[in-house]
Design a protein around this motif. Structure first.
Motif, PDB file in Angstrom:
ATOM      1  N   MET A 298      -7.501  -0.683  -5.109  1.00 17.36           N
ATOM      2  CA  MET A 298      -7.028   0.637  -5.369  1.00 17.36           C
ATOM      3  C   MET A 298      -7.409   0.920  -6.825  1.00 17.36           C
ATOM      4  SD  MET A 298      -3.250   0.685  -3.649  1.00 17.36           S
ATOM      5  CE  MET A 298      -2.815   2.244  -4.050  1.00 17.36           C
TER       6      MET A 298
ATOM      7  N   GLN B  61       1.500   6.702  -6.941  1.00 13.77           N
ATOM      8  CA  GLN B  61       0.337   7.368  -7.517  1.00 13.77           C
ATOM      9  C   GLN B  61       0.206   8.809  -6.935  1.00 13.77           C
ATOM     10  OE1 GLN B  61      -0.720   4.891  -9.371  1.00 13.77           O
ATOM     11  NE2 GLN B  61      -2.947   5.035  -8.765  1.00 13.77           N
ATOM     12  N   ASP B  62       0.484   9.086  -5.742  1.00 16.14           N
ATOM     13  CA  ASP B  62       0.504  10.628  -5.423  1.00 16.14           C
ATOM     14  C   ASP B  62       1.616  11.485  -6.162  1.00 16.14           C
ATOM     15  OD1 ASP B  62      -1.299  10.166  -3.753  1.00 16.14           O
ATOM     16  OD2 ASP B  62      -0.009  10.099  -1.732  1.00 16.14           O
TER      17      ASP B  62
ATOM     18  N   THR C  74       0.759   3.828  -3.149  1.00 12.20           N
ATOM     19  CA  THR C  74       0.108   5.020  -2.709  1.00 12.20           C
ATOM     20  C   THR C  74       1.192   6.073  -3.013  1.00 12.20           C
ATOM     21  OG1 THR C  74      -1.389   4.147  -1.112  1.00 12.20           O
ATOM     22  CG2 THR C  74      -1.020   6.384  -0.963  1.00 12.20           C
TER      23      THR C  74
ATOM     24  N   VAL D 168       0.832  -1.223   0.017  1.00 12.73           N
ATOM     25  CA  VAL D 168       0.149  -0.174   0.043  1.00 12.73           C
ATOM     26  C   VAL D 168       0.790   1.143  -0.016  1.00 12.73           C
ATOM     27  CG1 VAL D 168      -1.584   1.452   1.428  1.00 12.73           C
ATOM     28  CG2 VAL D 168      -1.894  -1.052   1.191  1.00 12.73           C
ATOM     29  N   SER D 169       1.885   1.274   0.601  1.00  8.61           N
ATOM     30  CA  SER D 169       2.927   2.561   0.802  1.00  8.61           C
ATOM     31  C   SER D 169       3.737   2.575  -0.597  1.00  8.61           C
ATOM     32  CB  SER D 169       3.873   2.314   2.010  1.00  8.61           C
ATOM     33  OG  SER D 169       4.788   3.358   1.786  1.00  8.61           O
TER      34      SER D 169
END
Length: 267
Positions: free
Chosen positions: A175, A143-144, A140, A136-137
């Motif tokens: 996601m 993506q950011d 994410t 997830v890290s």
């Protein structure tokens, strides 16, 4: 004396009226001339309509191939973008988050040129063996970074090393990320030989295939012109991954190549 003066004043009035009348009859003609010139010259550049974008080909009929590039952006990415622009070829870039943070201007350039942008983790982590927290890290943060650099939120992931798992499939489904792998791998990360990369890609490419390359290697970038020119001469059309499948891919699912319009899952 009043009589002649009255005559002169009357004549002057008649002459003035005639002149004014003449000008009033000329004005519409001048306007028609200006309009005719405008019609002949066409609209001003600011009013000219934008050229229509050519629709992507039907890859169930055309000889489509998707060129994809991993691990960038890097210093050599700019040279690759010049090559693609000169040949009007669109590709798909699977980006490393930390490199996006270092070269945001190249990500913007990729997006503005019409290329497809996708996720390749933040640090090239082995997501197939990673914990949920790590996955997830990694996703994410990437993506950011991509969204901040380009305004685009990717809908595809290429797991580094092609390493996937049931856990990764579940997370990517949540996601909104489809997993995109490849069909052709010239192992350019190993050989670092331009002619070898050319030979391997040209020998392996087939309609509906996804070609994996790395724009972080200049030896690979230098192989791209001949790869494009040779495949184009054989009738191939270059498309992004989304265009290859003709639709948005299903989150969580794995895609390797096109086969009659359907994705091929890994065994």
């Amino acid at each position: 004396m009043d009589g002649p003066n009255l005559v002169r004043r009357g004549a002057a009035a008649v002459l003035a009226a005639a002149i004014c009348g003449g000008l009033s009859t000329l004005a519409p003609s001048a306007g028609r001339v200006e309009f005719a010139v405008a019609q002949r010259n066409g609209p001003s550049p600011s009013e000219a309509p934008e050229p229509a974008r050519k629709p992507p080909p039907d890859c169930t009929r055309a000889k489509c191939v998707a060129l994809t590039f991993d691990d960038g952006p890097a210093a050599s990415t700019g040279e690759l973008l010049d090559i693609l622009a000169a040949r009007r070829v669109k590709a798909t870039f699977f980006l490393i988050g930390k490199n996006v943070a270092e070269y945001p201007e190249l990500v913007r350039r990729e997006h503005e040129a019409g290329h497809e942008i996708a996720d390749h983790s933040y640090s090239h982590a082995n997501l197939g063996r990673a914990s949920k927290k790590k996955i997830v890290s990694e996703l994410t943060r990437t993506q950011d970074a991509i969204r901040q650099a380009s305004g685009v939120t990717p809908t595809m992931l290429r797991p580094p090393y092609g390493s996937t798992s049931r856990r990764l499939s579940e997370i990517t489904r949540e996601m909104g990320l489809a997993q995109v792998l490849w069909t052709v791998d010239p192992q350019d990360w190993d050989s670092r030989d331009t002619e070898d990369v050319e030979r391997r890609v040209l020998a392996a490419a087939k309609p509906g295939y996804i070609v994996l390359m790395h724009d972080i290697h200049r030896t690979t970038v230098k192989a791209v012109p001949k790869i494009i020119d040779r495949l184009a001469a054989e009738g191939y059309v270059f498309v992004t991954v989304s265009e290859l499948f003709g639709r948005r891919l299903t989150p969580g699912k794995e895609y390797v190549q096109l086969n009659s319009g359907e994705p091929q899952g890994l065994p």
